[in-house]
Design an enzyme around this catalytic site. Structure first.
Site, PDB file in Angstrom:
ATOM      1  N   HIS A  75       0.833  -1.206   0.000  1.00 27.37           N
ATOM      2  CA  HIS A  75       0.000   0.000   0.000  1.00 27.37           C
ATOM      3  C   HIS A  75       0.867   1.255   0.000  1.00 27.37           C
ATOM      4  O   HIS A  75       0.612   2.195  -0.758  1.00 27.37           O
ATOM      5  CB  HIS A  75      -0.921   0.001   1.227  1.00 27.37           C
ATOM      6  CG  HIS A  75      -2.191  -0.759   1.021  1.00 27.37           C
ATOM      7  ND1 HIS A  75      -2.219  -2.004   0.450  1.00 27.37           N
ATOM      8  CD2 HIS A  75      -3.482  -0.458   1.335  1.00 27.37           C
ATOM      9  CE1 HIS A  75      -3.478  -2.431   0.400  1.00 27.37           C
ATOM     10  NE2 HIS A  75      -4.268  -1.513   0.934  1.00 27.37           N
ATOM     11  N   HIS A  83       0.767  -2.020   9.235  1.00 26.78           N
ATOM     12  CA  HIS A  83       2.157  -2.404   8.955  1.00 26.78           C
ATOM     13  C   HIS A  83       3.148  -1.911  10.027  1.00 26.78           C
ATOM     14  O   HIS A  83       2.860  -1.015  10.814  1.00 26.78           O
ATOM     15  CB  HIS A  83       2.611  -1.885   7.584  1.00 26.78           C
ATOM     16  CG  HIS A  83       1.950  -2.585   6.436  1.00 26.78           C
ATOM     17  ND1 HIS A  83       2.316  -3.843   6.013  1.00 26.78           N
ATOM     18  CD2 HIS A  83       0.938  -2.185   5.613  1.00 26.78           C
ATOM     19  CE1 HIS A  83       1.560  -4.187   4.982  1.00 26.78           C
ATOM     20  NE2 HIS A  83       0.709  -3.208   4.718  1.00 26.78           N
TER      21      HIS A  83
END
Length: 259
Positions: free
Chosen positions: A158, A216
């Site tokens: 992403h 993340h």
């Protein structure tokens, strides 16, 4: 409708024209800054959970998940139309290969991220409240299909794709500044594409910030962002300056020098 669209284009150009040089110069630092700041906030756990902390939010499902498709759908006709003014078909086709190069960079990077996560990961299952290694599953896809958890080095796709998409669009929108400045007759389709590209940039930047704050590990996001910056730099700042390349967008160097 066309007049309203033209007014929106004029408004957008009035923002980009005086700022394009500094935006190009500081965009890498902006993305690294957002990634690092968001990661710190995530570690401190000071940002409350919101609609965007769920991966099921609509922007993630219908935009980010198919982000490269959105880029191609908007940029392909935009490049064709905005690069066609007083230019040959050969020039336009050459410039369109920039999307081929960008797609290759996107594909290579994302596949590399998947590969790294596979070779560094382990599949875990639950057994009497204890996590146990499930060695029969050697890839993330197999592990997830079995309803288990895969733990590997997950470079943030992403962070990469949202930053890289923004770099690409910002670079390729430059011809519009010249067309509006010199009152070139434009089609409503070109104006609509320009407005849509500006809107998608806002979505990409916003979702990049959400990724930084909610998802993340820090190193995963920094590496993903770094790959985006590297892909942009090697093309628009290095290779595209040479004759045997897709080349820079028309009037790109003019704005770089004079704005």
């Amino acid at each position: 409708m066309a007049a309203c669209l033209g007014s929106v284009v004029q408004l957008l150009v009035s923002f980009w024209k005086p700022n394009i040089r500094i935006i190009r110069q500081f965009l890498p630092f902006f993305f690294f800054g957002v990634s690092l700041t968001g990661s710190i906030l995530k570690e401190l756990d000071v940002v409350p959970q919101t609609y965007f902390s769920s991966s099921r939010n609509l922007l993630n499902l219908y935009f980010v998940k198919i982000s490269w498709g959105w880029n191609l759908v908007l940029l392909l006709p935009f490049l064709f139309l905005s690069n066609s003014y007083n230019r040959t078909h050969i020039y336009v086709l050459k410039r369109l290969t920039a999307l081929v190069v960008a797609t290759a960079i996107w594909y290579i990077c994302t596949e590399t991220f998947f590969y790294i996560e596979d070779i560094t990961g382990t599949c875990y299952g639950q057994s009497e409240s204890v996590q146990v290694v499930r060695e029969e599953f050697s890839t993330k896809a197999e592990c997830r299909r079995a309803g288990l958890m895969w733990d590997g080095f997950d470079i943030s796709g992403h962070s990469f794709i949202l930053a890289y998409s923004t770099f690409l669009i910002v670079e390729e929108m430059v011809p519009m500044l010249h067309l509006v400045q010199h009152n070139q007759k434009r089609t409503a389709v070109l104006d609509a594409l320009y407005v849509a590209l500006n809107a998608i940039v806002v979505i990409w930047v916003w979702m990049f910030a959400c990724t930084s704050v909610y998802f993340h590990e820090t190193i995963h996001k920094i590496l993903g962002t770094g790959c985006a910056v590297l892909g942009w730099y090697l093309t628009y700042k290095a290779w595209y300056l040479n004759p045997f390349s897709p080349g820079l967008p028309p009037h790109h160097s003019d704005h770089k020098q004079h704005e």
